[in-house]
Design a protein around this motif. Structure first.
Motif, PDB file in Angstrom:
ATOM      1  N   TYR A  61     -20.468  14.229 -15.338  1.00 10.25           N
ATOM      2  CA  TYR A  61     -21.034  14.467 -14.017  1.00 10.25           C
ATOM      3  C   TYR A  61     -20.254  15.608 -13.398  1.00 10.25           C
ATOM      4  N   ALA A  62     -20.966  16.641 -12.989  1.00 10.97           N
ATOM      5  CA  ALA A  62     -20.333  17.766 -12.307  1.00 10.97           C
ATOM      6  C   ALA A  62     -21.266  18.197 -11.180  1.00 10.97           C
ATOM      7  N   SER A  63     -20.675  18.555 -10.036  1.00  8.03           N
ATOM      8  CA  SER A  63     -21.490  18.987  -8.907  1.00  8.03           C
ATOM      9  C   SER A  63     -20.745  20.031  -8.095  1.00  8.03           C
ATOM     10  N   VAL A  64     -21.523  20.861  -7.421  1.00  8.38           N
ATOM     11  CA  VAL A  64     -20.983  21.879  -6.521  1.00  8.38           C
ATOM     12  C   VAL A  64     -21.772  21.783  -5.225  1.00  8.38           C
ATOM     13  N   PRO A  65     -21.068  21.651  -4.093  1.00  9.85           N
ATOM     14  CA  PRO A  65     -21.785  21.543  -2.811  1.00  9.85           C
ATOM     15  C   PRO A  65     -22.356  22.887  -2.365  1.00  9.85           C
ATOM     16  N   MET A  66     -23.525  22.828  -1.740  1.00 15.32           N
ATOM     17  CA  MET A  66     -24.105  24.000  -1.076  1.00 15.32           C
ATOM     18  C   MET A  66     -23.674  23.909   0.376  1.00 15.32           C
ATOM     19  N   ARG A  67     -23.215  25.020   0.913  1.00 13.49           N
ATOM     20  CA  ARG A  67     -22.728  25.029   2.288  1.00 13.49           C
ATOM     21  C   ARG A  67     -23.482  26.062   3.111  1.00 13.49           C
ATOM     22  N   ASN A  68     -23.551  25.808   4.421  1.00  8.48           N
ATOM     23  CA  ASN A  68     -24.154  26.795   5.311  1.00  8.48           C
ATOM     24  C   ASN A  68     -23.046  27.643   5.919  1.00  8.48           C
ATOM     25  N   GLY A  69     -23.396  28.505   6.852  1.00  5.20           N
ATOM     26  CA  GLY A  69     -22.454  29.452   7.432  1.00  5.20           C
ATOM     27  C   GLY A  69     -21.252  28.828   8.104  1.00  5.20           C
ATOM     28  N   ASP A  70     -21.394  27.626   8.659  1.00  2.00           N
ATOM     29  CA  ASP A  70     -20.250  27.004   9.337  1.00  2.00           C
ATOM     30  C   ASP A  70     -19.421  26.126   8.399  1.00  2.00           C
ATOM     31  N   GLY A  71     -19.773  26.135   7.107  1.00  2.00           N
ATOM     32  CA  GLY A  71     -18.998  25.388   6.120  1.00  2.00           C
ATOM     33  C   GLY A  71     -19.454  23.969   5.880  1.00  2.00           C
ATOM     34  N   SER A  72     -20.442  23.500   6.639  1.00  2.00           N
ATOM     35  CA  SER A  72     -20.901  22.125   6.413  1.00  2.00           C
ATOM     36  C   SER A  72     -21.793  22.061   5.166  1.00  2.00           C
ATOM     37  N   THR A  73     -21.751  20.916   4.524  1.00  2.00           N
ATOM     38  CA  THR A  73     -22.512  20.718   3.290  1.00  2.00           C
ATOM     39  C   THR A  73     -23.980  20.492   3.609  1.00  2.00           C
ATOM     40  N   ILE A  74     -24.842  21.292   2.984  1.00  2.00           N
ATOM     41  CA  ILE A  74     -26.289  21.158   3.187  1.00  2.00           C
ATOM     42  C   ILE A  74     -26.995  20.621   1.952  1.00  2.00           C
TER      43      ILE A  74
END
Length: 128
Positions: free
Chosen positions: A81-94
């Protein structure tokens, strides 16, 4: 041909599975965070999932829709299992881009770079 965001994410999930040689890959988009008893909770707005049908048939206890939540995914006894978070401009995970399989292995540095690059592309698709 103009694809919708959902179609583009479906294509990216399929590409992720092929490039990483995993039977499952997912791209999950979250609704806005909300608080549930002092814990931040993210609900799923959309999930693009690529899953090999024969693998799914031989692993009926695995809920591939849970790959977007690392805590839930880790309880499913996956070898990989491997994952990478997608983040928006303010750094929060989307959202989250993830891959999984039953073969116990870690992603190589090159494979991890592929996962990170797919995540950057998925983020660009969402923000376009």
């Amino acid at each position: 041909m103009n694809n919708s965001v959902e179609q583009d994410l479906d294509l990216l999930a399929n590409l992720t599975a092929r490039l990483l040689g995993t039977p499952v890959a997912s791209i999950t988009l979250y609704e806005a965070d909300h608080d549930e008893g002092g814990c931040a909770v993210q609900s799923v707005a959309h999930a693009a999932i690529s899953c090999d049908e024969s693998w799914a048939a031989s692993n009926p206890a695995v809920d591939v829709k849970q790959l977007g939540s690392p805590r839930s995914a880790m309880t499913q006894h996956l070898g990989l299992y491997a994952s990478v978070p997608m983040r928006n401009g303010d750094g929060s995970t989307i959202g989250m881009v993830a891959c999984a399989g039953d073969e116990a292995r870690e992603l190589s540095d090159q494979e991890l770079d592929v996962l990170k690059n797919i995540t950057a592309i998925a983020s660009a698709v969402i923000h376009a």
